[in-house]
Design an enzyme around this catalytic site. Structure first.
Site, PDB file in Angstrom:
ATOM      1  N   ASP A  13      58.395  35.379  55.171  1.00 20.55           N
ATOM      2  CA  ASP A  13      59.659  34.720  54.866  1.00 20.55           C
ATOM      3  C   ASP A  13      59.399  33.786  53.683  1.00 20.55           C
ATOM      4  O   ASP A  13      58.247  33.433  53.399  1.00 20.55           O
ATOM      5  CB  ASP A  13      60.120  33.940  56.100  1.00 20.55           C
ATOM      6  CG  ASP A  13      61.304  33.037  55.823  1.00 20.55           C
ATOM      7  OD1 ASP A  13      62.298  33.524  55.261  1.00 20.55           O
ATOM      8  OD2 ASP A  13      61.221  31.843  56.158  1.00 20.55           O
ATOM      9  N   ASP A  15      61.703  30.607  52.350  1.00 13.19           N
ATOM     10  CA  ASP A  15      62.003  29.191  52.582  1.00 13.19           C
ATOM     11  C   ASP A  15      61.420  28.721  53.911  1.00 13.19           C
ATOM     12  O   ASP A  15      61.714  29.288  54.967  1.00 13.19           O
ATOM     13  CB  ASP A  15      63.522  28.971  52.609  1.00 13.19           C
ATOM     14  CG  ASP A  15      64.205  29.456  51.347  1.00 13.19           C
ATOM     15  OD1 ASP A  15      64.273  28.693  50.384  1.00 13.19           O
ATOM     16  OD2 ASP A  15      64.664  30.616  51.339  1.00 13.19           O
ATOM     17  N   ASP A 171      59.415  31.158  59.988  1.00 16.88           N
ATOM     18  CA  ASP A 171      59.536  29.839  60.612  1.00 16.88           C
ATOM     19  C   ASP A 171      60.773  29.693  61.491  1.00 16.88           C
ATOM     20  O   ASP A 171      61.125  28.570  61.864  1.00 16.88           O
ATOM     21  CB  ASP A 171      59.559  28.753  59.530  1.00 16.88           C
ATOM     22  CG  ASP A 171      60.842  28.787  58.705  1.00 16.88           C
ATOM     23  OD1 ASP A 171      61.287  29.897  58.343  1.00 16.88           O
ATOM     24  OD2 ASP A 171      61.399  27.709  58.432  1.00 16.88           O
TER      25      ASP A 171
END
Length: 220
Positions: A13, A15, A171
């Site tokens: 991922d 960001d 996240d």
């Protein structure tokens, strides 16, 4: 030569996993909100709504009675953000070393994000990370985006790996759901924006260096 590790392909991922983008996203979002006479959000408030793409970000930032302004605020947000996409954005500490060491062990890297592909590539270029990744899939690359598994399968095809050879690192719960739907393994990046959503994952890393240990320790 391929690594002997279980995973030969790691999808990251963007960001909150590879790079800390919250200050630039918050600046652009608050600029757009203020331009429309609306109250700005705190960094903590913005951090909590990152991860589902630009439109969803704006939808969550607006008060319910201002929902009709989504399109105009989104346009203002993207216009500002394109010119300030990496004013403060930086890779998390240890990310460059992680990517370099995994590559030395034959692990291929790619990026899967709900951020538009052009902005994703702009960030990677500004941070000198472009060459680290064999493929990029943004939120507008395909008709589907996370948590739909299509992006994972697309990246696997592009780099010549199978989902069973792939580890998705993210996240948020969206990343976890994406991995489950795609048939890949998942590792929780607890240094990111939404660790409370993934704290119970079997595989978890408190910092990028922990992820290196996890990948290299996974022998067939």
């Amino acid at each position: 030569m391929r690594s002997e590790t279980r995973w030969t392909h790691v999808i990251f991922d963007l960001d909150g996993t590879l790079v800390d983008t919250v200050r630039d996203i918050a600046a652009a979002l608050n600029y757009a909100l203020v331009q429309h006479g609306l109250s700005p959000l705190s960094i903590a408030q913005v951090r909590a709504i990152i991860g589902e793409g630009a439109r969803r970000l704006v939808e969550q930032a607006l008060p319910p009675h201002e929902a009709q302004r989504v399109d105009s605020v989104l346009e203002e947000f993207l216009h500002y953000y394109r010119s300030h996409v990496a004013d403060h954005t930086q890779p998390y500490p240890g990310v460059r070393e992680l990517l370099r060491t995994l590559a030395q062990h034959g692990v291929v890297h790619s990026v899967l994000t709900n951020k538009p592909e052009d902005l994703t590539r702009q960030i990677l270029a500004r941070l000198d990370l472009t060459e680290c990744f064999a493929a990029v899939c943004g939120g507008d690359t395909l008709p589907q985006r996370k948590p739909d598994p299509a992006g994972v399968w697309h990246l696997c095809t592009m780099v010549g790996r199978q989902p069973r050879e792939t580890l998705l690192v993210g996240d948020s719960g969206i990343d976890r759901t994406t991995a489950e739907a795609a048939g890949t393994s998942f590792c929780a990046a607890l240094w990111g924006y939404r660790p409370h959503e993934i704290a119970d994952c079997p595989l978890k890393a408190a910092e990028p260096g922990d992820l290196l240990s996890i990948v290299l320790a996974a022998r067939p």
